[in-house]
Design an enzyme around this catalytic site. Structure first.
Site, short mmCIF file in Angstrom:
data_model
loop_
_atom_site.label_atom_id
_atom_site.label_comp_id
_atom_site.label_asym_id
_atom_site.label_seq_id
_atom_site.Cartn_x
_atom_site.Cartn_y
_atom_site.Cartn_z
CE LYS A 159 6.46 -2.11 2.91
NZ LYS A 159 5.39 -2.75 3.72
CE1 TYR A 218 2.22 1.63 4.99
CE2 TYR A 218 4.27 2.48 5.88
CZ TYR A 218 3.59 1.61 5.04
OH TYR A 218 4.30 0.73 4.25
CG ASN A 275 5.20 -6.42 3.60
OD1 ASN A 275 5.84 -5.38 3.63
ND2 ASN A 275 3.87 -6.43 3.60
CG HIS A 287 3.91 1.05 -0.36
ND1 HIS A 287 2.65 0.85 0.16
CD2 HIS A 287 3.80 2.11 -1.21
CE1 HIS A 287 1.83 1.76 -0.34
NE2 HIS A 287 2.50 2.54 -1.17
CD GLU A 331 0.38 5.31 -1.37
OE1 GLU A 331 1.05 4.76 -2.28
OE2 GLU A 331 -0.40 4.69 -0.64
#
Ligand SMILES: Nc1ncnc2c1ncn2[C@@H]1O[C@H](COP(=O)(O)OP(=O)(O)OP(=O)(O)O)[C@@H](O)[C@H]1O
Ligand SMILES: [Mg+2]
Length: 137
Positions: free
Chosen positions: A10, A51, A114, A117, A128
């Protein structure tokens, strides 16, 4: 069984200079291979698909904003039980609850930022991978 999974480093991980650290942990696992990798600022349209399960939740909009806020590393990782395995390396969603030794536990503090992913099932991985690597066979 050999599998493939979608992994995103990320924008926080990229901004903080943690690409090598995180990719290294994945590469260090025996018999796993990074088979595609690109530094890319993710499009809002792709993030909205990615998402979709979180639409309407209070964290959804800030999450999409954050994920579009700078470059991510987008990668495909293949190997033995790699779907479960990268999730285990990442640790639980909340970095404070994530155990030391996991990527989120070692480097994260706040839930949104965080670091990583990883697809959570074979079905998610196929869905995805199509979003971020439409030409990948
Ligand atoms: N309560 C929350 N507050 C802020 N951000 C959140 C919250 N819950 C989840 N997020 C963000 O949304 C992402 C997706 O949430 P999800 O529940 O799918 O977690 P995950 O499967 O561990 O993470 P990811 O899907 O990114 O691999 C989280 O990784 C985190 O960045
Ligand atoms: Mg998830």
């Amino acid at each position: 069984m050999s599998e493939r999974t979608l992994v995103l480093l990320k924008p926080d991980a990229v901004r903080r200079g943690l690409i090598g650290e995180v990719v290294g942990r994945i590469e260090n696992k025996a018999d796993w291979a990074v088979t595609a990798l690109e530094l890319r600022t993710l499009e809002r349209s792709a993030l909205e698909q990615h998402y979709a399960e979180h639409v309407g939740k209070p964290f959804y909009e800030p999450l999409v904003e954050f994920m579009a806020s700078g470059p991510s590393v987008v990668m495909v990782v293949e190997g033995e039980r790699v779907i479960e395995g990268v999730r285990a390396l990442a640790g639980p969603t909340d970095p404070i609850a994530a155990p030391p030794g996991s990527i989120r536990g070692d480097f994260g503090t706040i839930v949104r930022e965080n670091l990583i992913h990883a697809s959570d099932s074979a079905e998610s991985a196929e869905r995805e991978l199509k979003i971020f690597f439409p030409d990948f066979i």
